[in-house]
Design a protein around this motif. Structure first.
Motif, PDB file in Angstrom:
ATOM      1  N   LEU A 198     -20.225   7.269   2.365  1.00 62.71           N
ATOM      2  CA  LEU A 198     -18.979   8.046   2.412  1.00 62.71           C
ATOM      3  C   LEU A 198     -18.518   8.500   1.026  1.00 62.71           C
ATOM      4  O   LEU A 198     -17.613   9.315   0.907  1.00 62.71           O
ATOM      5  N   LEU A 213      -7.031  15.420   2.430  1.00 58.97           N
ATOM      6  CA  LEU A 213      -7.058  14.804   1.105  1.00 58.97           C
ATOM      7  C   LEU A 213      -6.121  13.611   1.134  1.00 58.97           C
ATOM      8  O   LEU A 213      -5.036  13.684   1.705  1.00 58.97           O
ATOM      9  N   GLY A 238     -13.783  11.541 -11.925  1.00 63.86           N
ATOM     10  CA  GLY A 238     -14.320  11.376 -10.571  1.00 63.86           C
ATOM     11  C   GLY A 238     -13.736  10.244  -9.753  1.00 63.86           C
ATOM     12  O   GLY A 238     -14.065  10.101  -8.579  1.00 63.86           O
ATOM     13  N   PHE A 239     -12.884   9.414 -10.359  1.00 64.61           N
ATOM     14  CA  PHE A 239     -12.376   8.237  -9.645  1.00 64.61           C
ATOM     15  C   PHE A 239     -10.942   8.428  -9.140  1.00 64.61           C
ATOM     16  O   PHE A 239     -10.301   7.471  -8.730  1.00 64.61           O
ATOM     17  N   GLY A 240     -10.436   9.667  -9.191  1.00 60.97           N
ATOM     18  CA  GLY A 240      -9.095   9.937  -8.668  1.00 60.97           C
ATOM     19  C   GLY A 240      -8.007   9.675  -9.690  1.00 60.97           C
ATOM     20  O   GLY A 240      -8.269   9.500 -10.883  1.00 60.97           O
ATOM     21  N   GLN A 270       0.829  -1.207   0.000  1.00 62.52           N
ATOM     22  CA  GLN A 270       0.000   0.000   0.000  1.00 62.52           C
ATOM     23  C   GLN A 270       0.859   1.250   0.000  1.00 62.52           C
ATOM     24  O   GLN A 270       1.828   1.352   0.744  1.00 62.52           O
ATOM     25  N   LYS A 290     -18.623  -0.241  11.133  1.00 65.40           N
ATOM     26  CA  LYS A 290     -18.657   0.562  12.364  1.00 65.40           C
ATOM     27  C   LYS A 290     -19.924   1.380  12.477  1.00 65.40           C
ATOM     28  O   LYS A 290     -20.341   1.741  13.574  1.00 65.40           O
ATOM     29  N   PHE A 334     -11.193  21.002   4.024  1.00 61.68           N
ATOM     30  CA  PHE A 334      -9.819  20.580   3.731  1.00 61.68           C
ATOM     31  C   PHE A 334      -8.883  20.848   4.912  1.00 61.68           C
ATOM     32  O   PHE A 334      -7.798  20.286   4.976  1.00 61.68           O
ATOM     33  N   THR A 353     -11.851   3.197   7.931  1.00 57.43           N
ATOM     34  CA  THR A 353     -12.748   2.076   7.602  1.00 57.43           C
ATOM     35  C   THR A 353     -12.020   0.758   7.393  1.00 57.43           C
ATOM     36  O   THR A 353     -12.630  -0.221   6.985  1.00 57.43           O
ATOM     37  N   ARG A 354     -10.704   0.728   7.624  1.00 58.16           N
ATOM     38  CA  ARG A 354      -9.967  -0.526   7.392  1.00 58.16           C
ATOM     39  C   ARG A 354      -8.633  -0.547   8.139  1.00 58.16           C
ATOM     40  O   ARG A 354      -8.091   0.486   8.486  1.00 58.16           O
ATOM     41  N   PRO A 384     -16.805  -6.159   8.465  1.00 52.63           N
ATOM     42  CA  PRO A 384     -16.958  -5.341   9.675  1.00 52.63           C
ATOM     43  C   PRO A 384     -17.497  -3.950   9.319  1.00 52.63           C
ATOM     44  O   PRO A 384     -17.038  -3.327   8.367  1.00 52.63           O
ATOM     45  N   GLN A 428      -5.169   6.886  -3.074  1.00 56.04           N
ATOM     46  CA  GLN A 428      -4.568   5.562  -3.100  1.00 56.04           C
ATOM     47  C   GLN A 428      -3.629   5.525  -4.294  1.00 56.04           C
ATOM     48  O   GLN A 428      -4.064   5.684  -5.435  1.00 56.04           O
ATOM     49  N   LYS A 438     -14.098  15.647  -2.923  1.00 54.87           N
ATOM     50  CA  LYS A 438     -12.754  16.152  -2.634  1.00 54.87           C
ATOM     51  C   LYS A 438     -11.829  15.999  -3.845  1.00 54.87           C
ATOM     52  O   LYS A 438     -10.780  16.634  -3.909  1.00 54.87           O
ATOM     53  N   GLY A 447     -10.649  10.725  -5.438  1.00 55.50           N
ATOM     54  CA  GLY A 447     -11.113   9.349  -5.609  1.00 55.50           C
ATOM     55  C   GLY A 447     -11.493   8.697  -4.295  1.00 55.50           C
ATOM     56  O   GLY A 447     -11.599   9.352  -3.261  1.00 55.50           O
ATOM     57  N   PHE A 448     -11.701   7.385  -4.363  1.00 58.16           N
ATOM     58  CA  PHE A 448     -12.133   6.611  -3.197  1.00 58.16           C
ATOM     59  C   PHE A 448     -10.960   6.348  -2.255  1.00 58.16           C
ATOM     60  O   PHE A 448      -9.861   6.050  -2.691  1.00 58.16           O
ATOM     61  N   PHE A 449     -11.204   6.395  -0.989  1.00 58.15           N
ATOM     62  CA  PHE A 449     -10.229   5.858  -0.033  1.00 58.15           C
ATOM     63  C   PHE A 449     -10.981   5.223   1.133  1.00 58.15           C
ATOM     64  O   PHE A 449     -11.108   4.019   1.213  1.00 58.15           O
ATOM     65  N   GLN A 450     -11.548   6.059   1.988  1.00 59.54           N
ATOM     66  CA  GLN A 450     -12.285   5.520   3.130  1.00 59.54           C
ATOM     67  C   GLN A 450     -13.557   4.813   2.682  1.00 59.54           C
ATOM     68  O   GLN A 450     -14.051   3.918   3.374  1.00 59.54           O
ATOM     69  N   GLY A 478      -7.410  -0.275  -2.420  1.00 55.20           N
ATOM     70  CA  GLY A 478      -6.502  -0.744  -1.372  1.00 55.20           C
ATOM     71  C   GLY A 478      -6.284  -2.239  -1.531  1.00 55.20           C
ATOM     72  O   GLY A 478      -7.248  -2.990  -1.733  1.00 55.20           O
ATOM     73  N   LEU A 523     -18.794   1.723   0.740  1.00 55.40           N
ATOM     74  CA  LEU A 523     -19.524   2.474   1.764  1.00 55.40           C
ATOM     75  C   LEU A 523     -20.158   3.681   1.086  1.00 55.40           C
ATOM     76  O   LEU A 523     -19.545   4.739   0.938  1.00 55.40           O
ATOM     77  N   GLU A 553     -16.354  12.015  -0.336  1.00 55.80           N
ATOM     78  CA  GLU A 553     -14.976  11.665  -0.707  1.00 55.80           C
ATOM     79  C   GLU A 553     -14.708  12.013  -2.176  1.00 55.80           C
ATOM     80  O   GLU A 553     -13.675  12.594  -2.496  1.00 55.80           O
ATOM     81  N   LEU A 554     -15.649  11.680  -3.047  1.00 51.35           N
ATOM     82  CA  LEU A 554     -15.426  12.002  -4.459  1.00 51.35           C
ATOM     83  C   LEU A 554     -15.445  13.515  -4.687  1.00 51.35           C
ATOM     84  O   LEU A 554     -14.731  14.020  -5.558  1.00 51.35           O
ATOM     85  N   LYS A 573     -13.935   2.763   0.327  1.00 52.63           N
ATOM     86  CA  LYS A 573     -13.689   1.418  -0.202  1.00 52.63           C
ATOM     87  C   LYS A 573     -12.870   0.623   0.821  1.00 52.63           C
ATOM     88  O   LYS A 573     -11.643   0.602   0.772  1.00 52.63           O
ATOM     89  N   TRP A 601     -22.820   4.614   7.114  1.00 52.73           N
ATOM     90  CA  TRP A 601     -21.828   4.568   6.030  1.00 52.73           C
ATOM     91  C   TRP A 601     -22.405   3.916   4.777  1.00 52.73           C
ATOM     92  O   TRP A 601     -21.783   3.943   3.728  1.00 52.73           O
TER      93      TRP A 601
END
Lengths: 335, 335
Positions: free
Chosen positions: B175, A110, A183-185, A79, B129, A105, A250-251, B127, A113, B182, B185-188, B115, B172, B179-180, B190, B133
């Motif tokens: 979220l 920000l 939109g997907f980074g 990672q 929380k 922000f 979340t992980r 899992p 991945q 910002k 892309g995805f982080f938290q 990730g 999720l 997140e998008l 996914k 979400w």
């Protein structure tokens, strides 16, 4: 202690490096690779520390350490997630296009991945297929953590930071707008990054490691001239521990996860845009910033992005002037 | 052949599994882990194939294979990148909020860097929380490649597809919008995904593997009821090979890179939104889709996202009704 991965197979060979980076002793009898050491850090680190003391005291046979023999400390990682701790960088980008920085922000980092399946060695060329892709360097600091459970606080996260490195987070600025618009980074706009020849434990920094930040200037040279001298602890909206904590919302994070600071960036003395190093300022850790400042000042950028033949070096020196991590030194080459 | 990683340490223990998934034979004398096999695929694969033939002919001692003993084929990977091959899914999302699908989406795939530092085992709980979400499953197909050089064509990419799997790409939804927004892309949004108990070489699919797509319905059951039966080769704007090629535009892919298809999604018979399985349609591979269809029809969604106690299973059966990859079967649990 200081660790490196000599180029060997896919994952390098773990070595302990002397504080002055002149000598190394193989550590593959303790753990074959940096990842293997991180997978079992609590048990393995004391053995590596003991070997480091022996290397320092010249109590074991050592060989000459050449930075160009080093792969990135983790030649590939499970990672690599990069934050954006220095909001000045984000403010500049936005200001150049007349946009406000969202209030969130300043408390919600920000983070993207990044690709981690293969990093460039610290002296590897940066392959570039098309100069229109707008190749840029980004000088950053980064940490490697051990296993971090889901949902840790910044305070808890700080204890999981085991190693520190420098990064050149190569970016293809010309591909970013279209990719982010989808939109997907980032994906194609972030090719392989390079890390410093050596990864060090935080204690190596002494007082320069405080509040999960490195209180030293990041020395970025571009084509042999000083380009950036921004202090990595100045105007940091988030610490490395904050970024690690953010990543765990979340992980879990697996041992060997690398979390980056984002481009190191300082404001000018007047609180405005920083001046170039040649004018006594802290300069910039990426070309995009100087282009933004040119755009704000003159309506258009004049510094072009990197082309084949351009070189960048990134390092950090301690108060005594000694290199801490060794030097990332890369030339852009046509691919 | 069919391969699995029995739960063992961080990276599992490589085993060869019989076609009917009832028996296995340890393969760790050939390669200790799935990643090790992929790192040296050209040399190792023939030995694994030979062992698979022996397993099929009962020429070697085997043990009973239990899917719940399997980790994800790669319990952690150096790269997991997920595309969006089924534009119907994207069209539905956009339609629900009254937005057009950009024309570029039909020739330039969406792809996000996921990730990959730790995947859930195929029978692990998910899992969660916070039910706010908006936990959702996403049923997908995915491939694992060997080393792929930068800039390959789709045709070249096809030859690098070595193994196929199913995925539950947990999302999720609650979220995602922030997140998008910002822009990174995805982080938290996914968290860890889960893959099928078994990874198979494309030849295992016979005629169902054609044009780098799997021509079989993806069977998604939700809380024990059939929820999705969308065919993974129908209305696929991009093939897995197209997605692999897209990922190589600016960088090499390391052996063991996993590329996903995105949520499998079919249109209805009339070309419009697909009907639920209970009404004779192909149903949905994620909850978000039925919520979009409810939103388009009634102005608001009525199916809620997953909560602790909800279960999802994902599998694929061949023309004879035999499971190909084993079954992903997960329950959401409060974390």
């Amino acid at each position: 202690m200081k660790l490196a991965s000599l180029k060997h197979g896919r994952d390098g060979k773990l070595v302990v490096v002397s504080k002055d980076l002149t000598r190394y002793c193989a550590a593959d009898n303790i753990a074959p690779t940096m990842q293997a050491a991180l997978d079992d850090w609590e048990r393995v680190a004391p053995y590596l520390e003991a070997l480091y003391r022996d290397v320092e005291h010249q109590a074991v046979p050592c060989q000459r350490f050449h930075e160009h023999d080093a792969a990135s400390p983790l030649p590939r990682a499970y990672q690599w997630a990069d934050g954006s701790a220095y909001i000045n960088h984000v403010e500049l980008v936005r200001k150049a296009r007349g946009a406000e920085v969202p209030e969130s922000f300043y408390h919600d980092p920000l983070m993207y991945q990044g690709g981690s399946d293969g990093f460039l060695a610290p002296r590897d060329p940066i392959p570039l297929k098309d100069t229109a892709w707008g190749c840029d360097m980004e000088g950053e600091i980064a940490c490697i953590v051990d296993d971090v459970p889901m949902g840790v606080s910044s305070e808890e996260a700080a204890g999981h930071i085991k190693l520190l490195m420098l990064v050149n987070d190569v970016s293809l600025r010309g591909l970013i707008p279209d990719e982010l618009a989808k939109g997907f980074g980032f994906f194609q706009s972030k090719p392989a990054s390079a890390f410093s020849p050596v990864a060090v434990t935080p204690d190596e920094l002494g007082e320069a490691w405080s509040n999960s930040l490195i209180h030293l200037p990041l020395m970025v040279d571009y084509n042999g001239e000083p380009f950036g001298r921004a202090n990595a602890a100045q105007e940091a909206t988030f610490t490395l521990a904050d970024l690690v904590a953010h990543a765990t919302k979340t992980r879990n994070l697996c041992a060997g996860t690398i979390i980056g600071s984002g481009t190191v960036s300082n404001k000018g003395e007047d609180g405005g845009a920083g001046k170039p190093v040649s004018e006594g300022g802290a300069g910039y850790s990426c070309i995009a910033e100087i282009r933004m400042i040119e755009t704000i000042a003159d309506g258009a950028p004049k510094t072009r992005f990197m082309q084949p033949g351009d070189t960048v070096s990134i390092e950090m020196r301690d108060a005594a002037g000694h290199t801490v991590f060794g030097k990332i030194e890369q030339e852009v080459v046509a691919a």
